[in-house]
Each structure stands twice: as C-alpha cells, then as structure tokens.
Scaffold this motif. Structure first.
Motif, PDB file in Angstrom:
ATOM      1  N   ALA A   1       8.610  94.470  74.722  1.00  0.00           N
ATOM      2  CA  ALA A   1       8.244  95.155  76.015  1.00  0.00           C
ATOM      3  C   ALA A   1       6.645  94.743  76.423  1.00  0.00           C
ATOM      4  O   ALA A   1       6.525  94.944  77.444  1.00  0.00           O
ATOM      5  N   ARG A   2       6.139  94.438  75.481  1.00  0.00           N
ATOM      6  CA  ARG A   2       4.570  94.341  75.811  1.00  0.00           C
ATOM      7  C   ARG A   2       4.286  92.828  76.199  1.00  0.00           C
ATOM      8  O   ARG A   2       3.535  92.561  77.018  1.00  0.00           O
ATOM      9  N   PHE A   3       5.036  91.821  75.367  1.00  0.00           N
ATOM     10  CA  PHE A   3       4.627  90.388  75.797  1.00  0.00           C
ATOM     11  C   PHE A   3       5.738  89.839  76.698  1.00  0.00           C
ATOM     12  O   PHE A   3       5.685  88.560  77.069  1.00  0.00           O
ATOM     13  N   GLY A   4       6.864  90.163  76.501  1.00  0.00           N
ATOM     14  CA  GLY A   4       8.143  89.446  77.377  1.00  0.00           C
ATOM     15  C   GLY A   4       8.874  88.844  76.093  1.00  0.00           C
ATOM     16  O   GLY A   4       8.206  88.333  75.273  1.00  0.00           O
ATOM     17  N   GLU A   5      10.222  88.908  76.314  1.00  0.00           N
ATOM     18  CA  GLU A   5      11.060  88.182  75.431  1.00  0.00           C
ATOM     19  C   GLU A   5      10.805  86.778  75.249  1.00  0.00           C
ATOM     20  O   GLU A   5      11.000  86.244  74.037  1.00  0.00           O
ATOM     21  N   ARG A   6      10.572  86.247  76.297  1.00  0.00           N
ATOM     22  CA  ARG A   6      10.305  84.597  76.245  1.00  0.00           C
ATOM     23  C   ARG A   6       9.170  84.464  75.212  1.00  0.00           C
ATOM     24  O   ARG A   6       9.484  83.249  74.254  1.00  0.00           O
ATOM     25  N   ARG A   7       8.091  84.844  75.247  1.00  0.00           N
ATOM     26  CA  ARG A   7       6.943  84.640  74.540  1.00  0.00           C
ATOM     27  C   ARG A   7       7.433  84.940  73.001  1.00  0.00           C
ATOM     28  O   ARG A   7       7.008  84.495  71.974  1.00  0.00           O
ATOM     29  N   VAL A   8       7.931  86.234  72.795  1.00  0.00           N
ATOM     30  CA  VAL A   8       8.376  86.751  71.455  1.00  0.00           C
ATOM     31  C   VAL A   8       9.328  85.714  70.908  1.00  0.00           C
ATOM     32  O   VAL A   8       9.058  85.353  69.643  1.00  0.00           O
ATOM     33  N   LEU A   9      10.163  85.117  71.705  1.00  0.00           N
ATOM     34  CA  LEU A   9      11.250  84.232  71.338  1.00  0.00           C
ATOM     35  C   LEU A   9      10.555  82.723  70.758  1.00  0.00           C
ATOM     36  O   LEU A   9      10.836  82.267  69.638  1.00  0.00           O
ATOM     37  N   LEU A  10       9.544  82.444  71.766  1.00  0.00           N
ATOM     38  CA  LEU A  10       8.724  81.125  71.243  1.00  0.00           C
ATOM     39  C   LEU A  10       7.882  81.313  69.882  1.00  0.00           C
ATOM     40  O   LEU A  10       7.712  80.446  69.297  1.00  0.00           O
TER      41      LEU A  10
ATOM     42  N   HIS B   1      15.958  68.261  51.279  1.00  0.00           N
ATOM     43  CA  HIS B   1      14.721  67.886  52.004  1.00  0.00           C
ATOM     44  C   HIS B   1      15.131  67.466  53.117  1.00  0.00           C
ATOM     45  O   HIS B   1      14.399  67.692  54.574  1.00  0.00           O
ATOM     46  N   VAL B   2      15.776  66.531  53.304  1.00  0.00           N
ATOM     47  CA  VAL B   2      16.346  65.783  54.678  1.00  0.00           C
ATOM     48  C   VAL B   2      16.982  66.937  55.402  1.00  0.00           C
ATOM     49  O   VAL B   2      16.714  66.896  56.710  1.00  0.00           O
ATOM     50  N   ALA B   3      17.822  67.653  54.943  1.00  0.00           N
ATOM     51  CA  ALA B   3      18.468  68.661  55.824  1.00  0.00           C
ATOM     52  C   ALA B   3      17.566  69.758  56.395  1.00  0.00           C
ATOM     53  O   ALA B   3      17.660  69.962  57.615  1.00  0.00           O
ATOM     54  N   PHE B   4      16.368  70.022  55.578  1.00  0.00           N
ATOM     55  CA  PHE B   4      15.344  71.046  56.018  1.00  0.00           C
ATOM     56  C   PHE B   4      14.602  70.293  57.143  1.00  0.00           C
ATOM     57  O   PHE B   4      14.226  70.883  58.380  1.00  0.00           O
ATOM     58  N   GLY B   5      14.401  68.949  57.029  1.00  0.00           N
ATOM     59  CA  GLY B   5      13.644  68.229  58.193  1.00  0.00           C
ATOM     60  C   GLY B   5      14.335  68.187  59.463  1.00  0.00           C
ATOM     61  O   GLY B   5      13.748  68.375  60.445  1.00  0.00           O
ATOM     62  N   VAL B   6      15.802  67.856  59.276  1.00  0.00           N
ATOM     63  CA  VAL B   6      16.546  67.742  60.422  1.00  0.00           C
ATOM     64  C   VAL B   6      16.662  69.186  61.135  1.00  0.00           C
ATOM     65  O   VAL B   6      16.658  69.376  62.346  1.00  0.00           O
ATOM     66  N   GLY B   7      16.757  70.053  60.397  1.00  0.00           N
ATOM     67  CA  GLY B   7      16.797  71.556  60.920  1.00  0.00           C
ATOM     68  C   GLY B   7      15.493  71.994  61.708  1.00  0.00           C
ATOM     69  O   GLY B   7      15.384  72.707  62.780  1.00  0.00           O
ATOM     70  N   ALA B   8      14.344  71.379  61.132  1.00  0.00           N
ATOM     71  CA  ALA B   8      13.033  71.664  61.886  1.00  0.00           C
ATOM     72  C   ALA B   8      13.008  70.871  63.299  1.00  0.00           C
ATOM     73  O   ALA B   8      12.624  71.410  64.090  1.00  0.00           O
ATOM     74  N   GLY B   9      13.699  69.924  63.241  1.00  0.00           N
ATOM     75  CA  GLY B   9      13.916  68.908  64.502  1.00  0.00           C
ATOM     76  C   GLY B   9      14.615  69.580  65.611  1.00  0.00           C
ATOM     77  O   GLY B   9      14.521  69.631  66.543  1.00  0.00           O
ATOM     78  N   LEU B  10      15.823  70.231  65.126  1.00  0.00           N
ATOM     79  CA  LEU B  10      16.691  71.211  65.966  1.00  0.00           C
ATOM     80  C   LEU B  10      15.954  72.293  66.420  1.00  0.00           C
ATOM     81  O   LEU B  10      16.055  72.720  67.689  1.00  0.00           O
ATOM     82  N   LEU B  11      15.047  72.965  65.571  1.00  0.00           N
ATOM     83  CA  LEU B  11      14.328  74.140  66.053  1.00  0.00           C
ATOM     84  C   LEU B  11      13.301  73.750  67.136  1.00  0.00           C
ATOM     85  O   LEU B  11      12.942  74.671  67.966  1.00  0.00           O
ATOM     86  N   THR B  12      12.683  72.477  67.034  1.00  0.00           N
ATOM     87  CA  THR B  12      11.761  72.054  67.752  1.00  0.00           C
ATOM     88  C   THR B  12      12.430  71.882  69.265  1.00  0.00           C
ATOM     89  O   THR B  12      11.826  72.250  70.517  1.00  0.00           O
ATOM     90  N   ALA B  13      13.632  71.283  69.156  1.00  0.00           N
ATOM     91  CA  ALA B  13      14.364  71.197  70.637  1.00  0.00           C
ATOM     92  C   ALA B  13      14.611  72.518  71.066  1.00  0.00           C
ATOM     93  O   ALA B  13      14.576  72.616  72.445  1.00  0.00           O
ATOM     94  N   ALA B  14      15.157  73.371  70.161  1.00  0.00           N
ATOM     95  CA  ALA B  14      15.458  74.709  70.765  1.00  0.00           C
ATOM     96  C   ALA B  14      14.260  75.408  71.425  1.00  0.00           C
ATOM     97  O   ALA B  14      14.065  75.975  72.412  1.00  0.00           O
ATOM     98  N   PHE B  15      12.851  74.983  70.845  1.00  0.00           N
ATOM     99  CA  PHE B  15      11.729  75.605  71.393  1.00  0.00           C
ATOM    100  C   PHE B  15      11.467  75.022  72.688  1.00  0.00           C
ATOM    101  O   PHE B  15      11.037  75.776  73.780  1.00  0.00           O
ATOM    102  N   GLY B  16      11.762  73.723  72.890  1.00  0.00           N
ATOM    103  CA  GLY B  16      11.512  73.056  74.159  1.00  0.00           C
ATOM    104  C   GLY B  16      12.507  73.709  75.366  1.00  0.00           C
ATOM    105  O   GLY B  16      11.918  73.808  76.390  1.00  0.00           O
ATOM    106  N   VAL B  17      13.950  73.897  75.027  1.00  0.00           N
ATOM    107  CA  VAL B  17      14.750  74.423  75.862  1.00  0.00           C
ATOM    108  C   VAL B  17      14.180  75.663  76.269  1.00  0.00           C
ATOM    109  O   VAL B  17      14.267  76.131  77.554  1.00  0.00           O
ATOM    110  N   ALA B  18      13.701  76.612  75.311  1.00  0.00           N
ATOM    111  CA  ALA B  18      13.296  78.037  75.523  1.00  0.00           C
ATOM    112  C   ALA B  18      12.156  78.044  76.541  1.00  0.00           C
ATOM    113  O   ALA B  18      11.990  78.866  77.526  1.00  0.00           O
ATOM    114  N   TYR B  19      11.052  77.071  76.146  1.00  0.00           N
ATOM    115  CA  TYR B  19      10.041  77.013  76.952  1.00  0.00           C
ATOM    116  C   TYR B  19      10.079  76.589  78.236  1.00  0.00           C
ATOM    117  O   TYR B  19       9.637  77.058  79.456  1.00  0.00           O
ATOM    118  N   GLY B  20      10.939  75.662  78.771  1.00  0.00           N
ATOM    119  CA  GLY B  20      11.227  75.016  79.778  1.00  0.00           C
ATOM    120  C   GLY B  20      12.337  75.736  80.750  1.00  0.00           C
ATOM    121  O   GLY B  20      12.198  75.719  81.992  1.00  0.00           O
TER     122      GLY B  20
END
Length: 500
Positions: free
Chosen positions: A340-349, A454-473
């Motif tokens: 409510a205070r900052f907006g769903e987009r900022r909280v999601l990011l 470790h490899v799976a966690f690293g790839v997962g971090a990459g997928l989350l980075t892509a999700a961050f980019g979509v959410a931001y844009g």
C-alpha cells in the motif's frame, strides 16, 4: 464497511456479520490451497517408505509425483475457464470432493497402479479447486486494502505450505505410516466442504454458451499435459533425446493450435484479450522464471540436508521450518502495508533481490556445514518469498476484469506449474550432470552432490535475475482507486451482491 442498500441489508444484517463470512470464506480458500500445496511436498519425504512397501522401481517411483503434477498443471486453465462459465463455487466444491475421495484411494492403495491413478485424480481435483480459488478471493474483497491483506494470507499459504508439508510428512511417516499423509486429507476435505456451502459466494457463471469451446479445451489440455510430461521426462531421455524432441514438438503444435483456435472461435475458452494487459502477461512471465528458480531452494536445499549433511525426514522438515516462519511473518505481518505504501512493483523487486542474494549465497554452502552458522542465516533471506509472492499475485490479477477472474486465476496457477516443471527438469538435470562429472573425476559423493547443487543454485540466481529484469521493464503497480463504500453506486452493489 458500511451498510448500504436494501439488498445488502437483507443479505447481511450488520457489518460484523459480513466480515465474519468473508473471513470464513478466506479460511476455506486458504485451507484448500494448503491441502494442494501440502500434497505436492508431503509425499517427497515419504518416497522411500512408499517404494519399500509397494515395490516401485526407481523409474516408476517418480510417477508418484509426476502423475499429480501432469494432471494438476494440465487441467488448471480448463478448470479456471469452466469456473467462469458454470460458477466458481460449483467448480471449487467439485474439486475438493474429487481431491478428498482420491486422497482416501491413495491412502488405502496396496499397489503401484492404484497409487498412481489416485495421484492423478488428486491432481485433477487440485486443479479444479485451485484454478478458481484466487478468482473467488478477488471477488470477495473488492476494496484494495482488504484485498491486499487477503492475498497476503493466500500467498503465505502457498509459499509456506511446502515447508510445512515436509515437516508434517516426516512426522506422519515416522510416527504412523506413509498411508496417513493421504488419509489426513479426509477430515480436512470434509470440513472445507461443510464450511464452503454457507460462506462462499454463489455465482451462476456466464453459462456454457459463453465459452463452450470443446475443441479448444481438448487442444490446451492435451498440449499442457503432454508438455509437462515431456519436461518431467527430460532427466530420463535428455534434452536432445528423440522422445523429448518428438513429444515436445507435438506439445508445442497442440498449444499453437489452441492459440489459433482461440483467435478464431466465436466463444473461445480463453479469450486472448486477457493478454493485452501488461500486468497479466508480465506477472505470468515473471512467475514462470521465479518458480523455476525457487525449485532449487524448496527442493534442492532439502536434498542437500538429507544427502550431504545426513539429516532424516523429520530433521529436514524442522530445518526448513524457519523459512516458513519468516515467510509467514513477512506475508501476514508487513507485505500488505508495504504494498500500500510503496506499490506492488517496488515490493516485488525488493523481494526478488533478496532471493537472488539467497541463491548466490547457497552456491557457497560447504560439504561439512554447520546448520546454525552455515544454513540457518540463509533461511532468513526467505523473507523475499513473503515480499515477492503477494505483490506478484496482486499484479497478476489486477489486469483481469470480473468476468475473466476465474480464467486469470487458472492462468496464474498454470504458469506456476509450468515454472515448477521447468525447474525440476532444468535444475535437477544440471545438478545431476555436474555430480556425475565430479564423481568421474574422483570426488567423494558428498563433494560431488554439493558441487551439483552449487550449479543449480547459480542457474536459479540467473533465472531470478531475468525475472527481475522483466518485472522492472514490464510491470507497473495498479492505480488504486479511492476507498469507497459498497453503497456508492451500481458497481458497489454488484460486488456486494456477488460476494455475499
């Protein structure tokens, strides 16, 4: 909430009664979701016991999970639209009834075939109830602030359910037997049905004539089921194997045919207008990436605790419990106020950033870890779940109008299952491949397994980075209209009449 019209006065004599009914309805929807989520995770810790008693082969055992996943993911979109057409309450209650009956069948199963059939039926029942649950919820809570709090409860149930399922599965399996992880659904399912009758809003639906697209239903259901089947079989055949390529191409052809059909049909099962909304399209894309990545946390961390650190089923569930507590504290305590205070987009990011940090730190967990110093602090970063999921859910449902609420709910749940299936296939395959190469190089089993994770966690971090980019844009927080009483015009009366 104010007493508004004659109609509302007749239906709800006072405001406390209205709030009580809505609260009970939220309890019903959240409990049904908890049953669905628990059923997806509670079985994981009981797999060795099931295999030992029923004589599953190693390959056959995976179908205890796959049968549920295929039915659940494949039927969600169809169930969501049918809920809009025949009434969401009818679809919800039918789903709970099917799920409860199938749970009893699974609990008394004395052979592999019976259990797999029961798991498929459980998945079908779960799809029927889960597909419309979110649509019912957003209709019940028309005011933005109230809706935000309700979605926070809904999201917490989904996020924490996996961890709770692992604890409960360990307790029931160790104390009683694996049969009870299914039989326990009987009293819960009956209670949900009994409470749903008086408290859920009764809606007639649009009628089958508004979207009775039988061919479209066959195309999308077959395409989704075949697609999920193809993905979950990747570990067996590989990404370039003939079965994977052939079945994958057929699944894509069926889904492409469905899209073409929806563009031309007079009464489409899934009106393509829903994708004109940036919120709907962007949120579902973010969800696919996010859920695929977070498989590495929810499942691979549990495997790391068991296979590397030597924890038992109950110990693993308890070790994951702090994550559920943190998610609950954030989801139920602060997420609605932050949205409510900052907006769903900022909280999601913000939530996505915390989760990226979590997975990056998991790429450094040692072979000989101490729980208190090496694992427990990472559980605190699971707060990112509590921030991201309620915000994403609100964004995903904000672009759909009331006539498409069930469809949007089914779509949102469908992309969640697609993300989960992709996460299972991609991350588990990469982890297994890395483990095998390290074993071939002479590493010990714990070292090889840890390297694979470790490899799976690293790839997962990459997928989350892509999700961050979509959410931001792509995503934008919905414009919040001023709070108003439900008496302020025809729209307010319509929502009140529908919800109550």
């Amino acid at each position: 909430m104010t007493r508004a019209s004659t109609d509302e006065t007749d239906a709800a004599p006072d405001a406390p009664d209205v709030r009580r009914r809505r609260t009970l309805a939220l309890v019903v929807i959240a409990t049904s979701l908890l049953m669905v989520i628990l059923d997806g995770s509670i079985v994981t810790v009981a797999m060795p016991a099931i295999q030992g008693e029923l004589g599953f082969s190693p390959a056959g055992l995976s179908w205890v999970v796959n049968a549920y996943l295929i039915a659940f993911g494949g039927l969600l979109l169809l169930a969501g639209r049918l809920g809009d057409l025949i009434g969401r309450k009818r679809m919800f209650m039918a789903g709970i009834a099917v799920f409860t009956a199938a749970s009893v069948l699974a609990g008394v199963a004395n052979g592999p075939v019976t259990l797999i059939v029961a798991r498929f039926l459980q998945g079908a029942g779960s799809a029927m109830s889960a597909a419309v649950g979110l649509g019912i919820l957003v209709t019940l809570y028309p005011r933005p602030a109230e809706r935000a709090r309700a979605i926070a409860v809904f999201s917490f149930t989904g996020a924490a359910g996996a961890s709770i399922g692992q604890v409960l599965g360990g307790v029931l399996t160790d104390a009683l037997s694996w049969h009870w992880i299914f039989i326990i659904n009987l009293p819960i399912g009956l209670a949900v049905l009994a409470l749903a009758v008086p408290v859920l809003p009764t809606d007639r639906g649009l009628g089958l004539a508004a979207g009775a697209d039988v061919l479209g239903a066959l195309l999308v259901t077959a395409g989704l089921m075949l697609g999920i089947y193809t993905v979950v079989q990747v570990e067996r055949y590989g990404w370039t194997g003939a079965p994977t390529l052939g079945l994958g191409a057929l699944a894509l052809a069926l889904l492409a045919g469905f899209v073409v059909r929806q563009a031309r049909a007079e009464t489409p099962l899934m009106p393509l207008r829903i994708f004109r909304s940036r919120a709907v399209t962007g949120a579902n894309l973010v969800q696919v990436l996010m859920v695929a990545a977070l498989f590495s946390f929810q499942i691979l961390v549990a495997l790391y605790l068991q296979k590397v650190l030597g924890y038992g089923a109950l110990e693993t569930g308890l070790a994951m419990l702090p994550a559920a507590v943190v998610i609950g504290a954030v989801s139920l305590g602060v997420s609605a106020r932050l949205n409510a205070r900052f907006g769903e987009r900022r909280v999601l990011l913000t939530g996505l950033l915390l989760l990226i940090v979590l997975l990056l730190l998991l790429t450094r967990v040692p072979v000989h870890a101490r729980y208190v110093t090496d694992v427990l602090p990472l559980m605190l970063l699971a707060a990112g779940f509590g921030l991201a999921l309620p915000a994403l859910t609100t964004l995903g449902m904000s672009g759909a109008d009331e006539r498409d609420a069930g469809l949007a709910s089914g779509l949102f749940n469908t992309t969640q299952q697609i993300g989960m299936a992709l996460g299972v296939a991609v991350l588990s395959t990469l982890a297994a491949s890395r483990t095998e190469s390290r074993l071939a190089a002479g590493a010990t089993a714990p070292e090889a397994l840890t390297s694979g994770y470790h490899v799976a966690f690293g790839v997962g971090a990459g997928l989350l980075t892509a999700a961050f980019g979509v959410a931001y844009g792509v995503l934008r927080s919905p414009k919040t209209p001023p709070e108003r009483s439900e008496s302020s015009g025809p729209a307010g009366r319509h929502v009140t009449d529908t919800a109550l």
